[in-house]
Scaffold this active site. Structure first.
Site, PDB file in Angstrom:
ATOM      1  N   ALA A 198       0.883  -1.309   0.005  1.00  0.00           N
ATOM      2  CA  ALA A 198       0.099  -0.078   0.024  1.00  0.00           C
ATOM      3  C   ALA A 198       0.905   1.274  -0.048  1.00  0.00           C
ATOM      4  CB  ALA A 198      -0.937  -0.062   1.229  1.00  0.00           C
ATOM      5  N   GLN A 238      -7.415  -7.025 -34.119  1.00  0.00           N
ATOM      6  CA  GLN A 238      -7.665  -6.656 -35.601  1.00  0.00           C
ATOM      7  C   GLN A 238      -7.357  -7.805 -36.268  1.00  0.00           C
ATOM      8  OE1 GLN A 238      -8.333  -3.647 -36.348  1.00  0.00           O
ATOM      9  NE2 GLN A 238      -8.363  -4.036 -38.705  1.00  0.00           N
ATOM     10  N   ILE A 239      -6.390  -9.004 -36.055  1.00  0.00           N
ATOM     11  CA  ILE A 239      -6.587 -10.289 -36.734  1.00  0.00           C
ATOM     12  C   ILE A 239      -7.545 -10.981 -36.724  1.00  0.00           C
ATOM     13  CG2 ILE A 239      -5.271 -12.174 -36.694  1.00  0.00           C
ATOM     14  CD1 ILE A 239      -2.715 -10.466 -36.511  1.00  0.00           C
ATOM     15  N   GLU A 249       2.504   0.454 -10.794  1.00  0.00           N
ATOM     16  CA  GLU A 249       3.953   0.252 -10.484  1.00  0.00           C
ATOM     17  C   GLU A 249       5.055   1.069 -11.128  1.00  0.00           C
ATOM     18  OE1 GLU A 249       5.673  -3.420  -9.314  1.00  0.00           O
ATOM     19  OE2 GLU A 249       3.482  -4.473  -8.891  1.00  0.00           O
ATOM     20  N   SER A 274       4.283   4.695 -17.535  1.00  0.00           N
ATOM     21  CA  SER A 274       5.433   4.663 -18.479  1.00  0.00           C
ATOM     22  C   SER A 274       6.021   6.070 -18.610  1.00  0.00           C
ATOM     23  CB  SER A 274       4.753   4.691 -19.898  1.00  0.00           C
ATOM     24  OG  SER A 274       4.201   3.360 -20.157  1.00  0.00           O
TER      25      SER A 274
END
Length: 382
Positions: A124, A336-337, A363, A366
């Site tokens: 925490a 998409q595929i 965590e 970016s």
């Protein structure tokens, strides 16, 4: 450099793969739909040694290396990212921090049941006003002599509702800023400790994420980790290691989405041939496979350097930054595929796309990883 996995590592990888396919895959869609915590599966993960993988066996752990840890999390996350984050938090943020920084009494009382999988733990740190800026802790722990009086709120806590033991970061001396922060072991059920409602999340819906509320909670002095004022350094140290776990989770999400896409492309036909024979699809798979391999190598390098006792702040941040981006990119391409089928739950990839996003956030976002990397670059260039 040796890129060959040992026989033991391959066995661990296979054990994790078998567990994921036989125990996690059945019901994974239902758990996601119902936001149901995988109680039985987590219990079995503990029995297999996956909840204290790197902890010394004398404290109930499996005594494995960090590469084995990466391999196991990747296999688990290929199928169920929610189970993977339970595993990552218990291993990287809770057990690893306790083994490295707790005293012997604390290890025997708390680490042993956590590493053996008897119970799970939570970490925490985050608060409503202290996410990326971890120095701005508003939760306070006032020194009352024999105990600390803990007050405040933590949020976005993984394992928040199902943990038995919690490592809580709190401010003891505001004038000292981050040097006045401490880390405490708090037990579920203590008077004044309440668990808020479960968050209704975009992804990893099988994991439980809660706010924690502390109102005059008496924390015994012996439950402080390390010396007075060590809490911030403790948090940063465990987060460095924790990034390997989340990078591996992201890697697993990407790998799982890729494998499903490859299988689908080999059987789905369009214009009288399997779609894998169309360059538009084949090139997508080529890009996916390449980026996944690059992410895997970053995870392996971070794991090896961790076991060598090196400073992994930079390589750990690189692994998490890149692997989380790969998870997002690959899972989007997987949908998409699959075309229209990718947009429905039965084919799994829409869940993987939702699960991937959180790896770029928790965590350390970016953006925070880029700060860590850039500071390291500047420091090492002098």
């Amino acid at each position: 450099m040796n890129f060959n996995l040992s026989e033991e590592q391959l066995m661990i990888q296979q054990a994790a793969r078998d567990f994921a396919q036989t125990e996690l895959l059945p019901g994974v869609i239902e758990r996601d739909n119902q936001q149901r915590f995988p109680h039985e599966q987590v219990k079995k993960m503990g029995q297999l040694g996956f909840l204290g993988m790197m902890v010394d066996p004398k404290y109930g752990g499996a005594g494995m290396d960090s590469i084995s840890y990466v391999l196991a999390i990747e296999e688990i996350a290929k199928v169920d990212a929610s189970a993977a984050v339970v595993m990552s938090v218990n291993n990287s943020l809770v057990c690893a921090g306790m083994e490295k920084f707790c005293n012997e009494e604390q290890k025997l009382k708390y680490l042993q049941p956590l590493a053996s999988g008897e119970v799970i733990g939570a970490f925490a740190l985050s608060e409503p006003e202290a996410g990326s800026d971890a120095t701005s802790q508003q939760t306070t722990a006032v020194d009352m002599g024999d105990y600390y009086l803990l007050n405040g709120t933590k949020n976005w806590i993984t394992n928040g509702g199902n943990a038995t033991y919690y490592i809580v970061i709190a401010q003891t001396d505001p004038e000292k800023k981050h040097k006045g922060i401490n880390a405490f072991i708090v037990e579920k059920g203590w008077e004044g400790f309440a668990i808020g409602p479960k968050e209704d999340k975009l992804g990893i819906r099988g994991s439980d994420t809660h706010s924690l509320l502390f109102t005059d909670v008496k924390v015994p002095k012996e439950n402080r980790i390390g010396e007075d004022g060590f809490g911030f350094n403790f948090a940063m140290a465990v987060l460095n290691g924790g990034r390997i776990g989340i990078a591996s989770q992201a890697l697993g999400i990407a790998s799982g989405a890729y494998e499903l896409s490859l299988k689908y492309a080999q059987v789905r036909k369009a214009f009288k041939t399997e779609i894998i024979n169309h360059q538009a699809i084949a090139f997508k798979l080529a890009d996916m496979a390449t980026s996944i391999m690059a992410a895997r190598m970053l995870c392996y390098k971070a794991a090896v350097e961790k076991d060598e006792g090196k400073d992994i702040s930079e390589i750990g941040a690189m692994a998490k930054l890149y692997a989380s981006q790969v998870a997002m990119d690959v899972s989007i391409e997987a949908v998409q595929i699959h075309g229209g089928y990718g947009y429905v739950k039965e084919y799994h990839v829409e869940r993987m796309m939702r699960d991937a996003k959180i790896t770029q956030i928790y965590e350390g976002t970016s953006e925070i990883q880029k700060i860590v990397i850039s500071r390291s670059i500047v420091k090492n260039s002098k």
